[in-house]
Write a protein that holds these residues in place. Structure first.
Motif, PDB file in Angstrom:
ATOM      1  N   GLY A  82      45.547  11.579 -18.951  1.00 43.03           N
ATOM      2  CA  GLY A  82      44.598  10.593 -19.457  1.00 43.03           C
ATOM      3  C   GLY A  82      43.966  11.059 -20.750  1.00 43.03           C
ATOM      4  N   VAL A  83      43.903  10.171 -21.714  1.00 45.84           N
ATOM      5  CA  VAL A  83      43.330  10.485 -23.020  1.00 45.84           C
ATOM      6  C   VAL A  83      42.298   9.420 -23.351  1.00 45.84           C
ATOM      7  N   ILE A  84      41.210   9.836 -23.967  1.00 42.47           N
ATOM      8  CA  ILE A  84      40.196   8.906 -24.455  1.00 42.47           C
ATOM      9  C   ILE A  84      40.468   8.666 -25.934  1.00 42.47           C
ATOM     10  N   ASP A  85      40.566   7.393 -26.303  1.00 37.77           N
ATOM     11  CA  ASP A  85      40.815   6.987 -27.685  1.00 37.77           C
ATOM     12  C   ASP A  85      39.716   5.998 -28.050  1.00 37.77           C
ATOM     13  N   LYS A  86      38.957   6.310 -29.105  1.00 39.98           N
ATOM     14  CA  LYS A  86      37.825   5.461 -29.458  1.00 39.98           C
ATOM     15  C   LYS A  86      37.470   5.625 -30.928  1.00 39.98           C
ATOM     16  N   THR A  87      36.715   4.673 -31.432  1.00 41.93           N
ATOM     17  CA  THR A  87      36.095   4.805 -32.744  1.00 41.93           C
ATOM     18  C   THR A  87      34.608   4.929 -32.523  1.00 41.93           C
ATOM     19  N   ARG A  88      34.003   5.904 -33.224  1.00 38.81           N
ATOM     20  CA  ARG A  88      32.561   6.132 -33.109  1.00 38.81           C
ATOM     21  C   ARG A  88      31.878   5.675 -34.396  1.00 38.81           C
ATOM     22  N   ARG A 139      30.561   6.467 -13.798  1.00 38.32           N
ATOM     23  CA  ARG A 139      31.729   5.675 -14.214  1.00 38.32           C
ATOM     24  C   ARG A 139      31.878   5.655 -15.730  1.00 38.32           C
ATOM     25  N   TYR A 140      30.753   5.780 -16.441  1.00 37.14           N
ATOM     26  CA  TYR A 140      30.770   5.670 -17.900  1.00 37.14           C
ATOM     27  C   TYR A 140      30.900   7.021 -18.605  1.00 37.14           C
ATOM     28  N   TYR A 141      31.011   8.111 -17.869  1.00 38.33           N
ATOM     29  CA  TYR A 141      31.268   9.407 -18.487  1.00 38.33           C
ATOM     30  C   TYR A 141      32.705   9.397 -19.002  1.00 38.33           C
ATOM     31  N   ASN A 142      32.932   9.920 -20.176  1.00 40.81           N
ATOM     32  CA  ASN A 142      34.291   9.953 -20.721  1.00 40.81           C
ATOM     33  C   ASN A 142      35.258  10.667 -19.786  1.00 40.81           C
ATOM     34  N   SER A 143      34.797  11.729 -19.127  1.00 44.62           N
ATOM     35  CA  SER A 143      35.674  12.469 -18.213  1.00 44.62           C
ATOM     36  C   SER A 143      36.090  11.616 -17.014  1.00 44.62           C
ATOM     37  N   MET A 144      35.286  10.632 -16.657  1.00 51.24           N
ATOM     38  CA  MET A 144      35.636   9.721 -15.563  1.00 51.24           C
ATOM     39  C   MET A 144      36.473   8.543 -16.072  1.00 51.24           C
ATOM     40  N   LEU A 145      36.189   8.083 -17.292  1.00 53.19           N
ATOM     41  CA  LEU A 145      36.984   6.999 -17.883  1.00 53.19           C
ATOM     42  C   LEU A 145      38.434   7.429 -18.062  1.00 53.19           C
ATOM     43  N   LYS A 147      40.007   9.351 -15.876  1.00 51.20           N
ATOM     44  CA  LYS A 147      40.614   9.300 -14.540  1.00 51.20           C
ATOM     45  C   LYS A 147      40.678   7.886 -13.979  1.00 51.20           C
ATOM     46  N   ASN A 148      39.623   7.119 -14.203  1.00 49.48           N
ATOM     47  CA  ASN A 148      39.533   5.755 -13.673  1.00 49.48           C
ATOM     48  C   ASN A 148      39.096   4.844 -14.813  1.00 49.48           C
ATOM     49  N   PRO A 149      40.051   4.426 -15.650  1.00 43.30           N
ATOM     50  CA  PRO A 149      39.706   3.678 -16.853  1.00 43.30           C
ATOM     51  C   PRO A 149      39.066   2.321 -16.562  1.00 43.30           C
ATOM     52  N   TYR A 150      38.362   1.854 -17.561  1.00 42.04           N
ATOM     53  CA  TYR A 150      37.609   0.600 -17.517  1.00 42.04           C
ATOM     54  C   TYR A 150      38.464  -0.571 -17.030  1.00 42.04           C
ATOM     55  N   LYS A 151      39.731  -0.612 -17.420  1.00 39.81           N
ATOM     56  CA  LYS A 151      40.589  -1.739 -17.032  1.00 39.81           C
ATOM     57  C   LYS A 151      40.730  -1.835 -15.508  1.00 39.81           C
TER      58      LYS A 151
END
Length: 156
Positions: A82-88, A139-145, A147-151
C-alpha cells in the motif's frame, strides 16, 4: 526530538489550491506504537518515526530526518503493501498554516486538513472549507489509509 500537536479535519467544498507538492509515502512499520514512514516529497526524501498518540489523538512523539531521495525510493520498495499518493497544499489562515492533503488512487475523494498547534487547546481561525473534525479517528491516519483505503469504507 519533538512532539507533534495537530488537529485534523475533513475539507468540504473548495479550498485554495496553490503551491501544491506531490507526496508519495510508504511504511516500514505501521504498528500504532511506532510508525516508521518513508516519504518522497517533491525532490526530497524523508524518514519519519512517530509514536502512539495521546488519548485525544492530537499529540504524539515525532522524529524526522531528510535522506537522499534515491535512498527513499529504495526503501519504498521494501515497505508494507500500500502506498499513499497525495498532493499537499499549504494555506495560511490567520496566524496558522493548514496543510491540506488531496488523496489519489485508492483514497481518491478524500481531502484532509491538518493544523499544527503549540498546545492542544490553542484557538485558531476556522475557514469555511473546514469540515468535521476527525482528530484521533484512526481511519484517517495515513498508516491506516494504506491498509484500509478510503474507497473501502467511505460509503458505509
Amino acid at each position: 526530538m519533538g512532539k507533534e500537536i495537530e488537529r485534523k479535519f475533513l475539507v468540504k467544498g473548495n479550498f485554495p489550491k496553490e503551491n501544491g507538492i506531490r507526496i508519495i509515502q510508504g511504511y516500514l512499520s505501521s504498528v500504532p506504537e511506532r510508525t516508521v514512514r518513508v516519504r518522497i516529497k517533491g525532490d526530497k526524501g524523508y524518514l519519519t518515526v512517530k509514536g502512539i498518540g495521546n488519548e485525544s489523538g492530537a499529540s504524539r512523539f515525532e522524529w524526522e530526518i531528510e535522506i537522499p531521495v534515491e535512498d527513499a525510493k529504495q526503501l519504498l520498495n521494501i515497505c508494507e503493501p500500500g502506498v499513499i499518493d497525495k498532493t499537499r497544499y499549504r494555506v495560511k489562515v490567520g496566524n496558522h498554516l493548514f496543510e491540506i492533503d488531496e488523496f489519489y488512487g485508492d483514497n481518491e475523494g478524500l481531502v484532509i486538513a491538518e493544523v499544527e498547534l503549540s498546545d492542544e487547546n490553542e484557538e485558531f481561525e476556522k475557514p469555511e472549507w473546514l469540515g468535521e473534525e476527525v482528530t484521533g479517528d484512526v481511519r484517517y491516519y495515513n498508516s491506516m489509509l494504506m491498509k484500509n483505503p478510503y474507497k473501502n469504507w467511505r460509503e458505509k
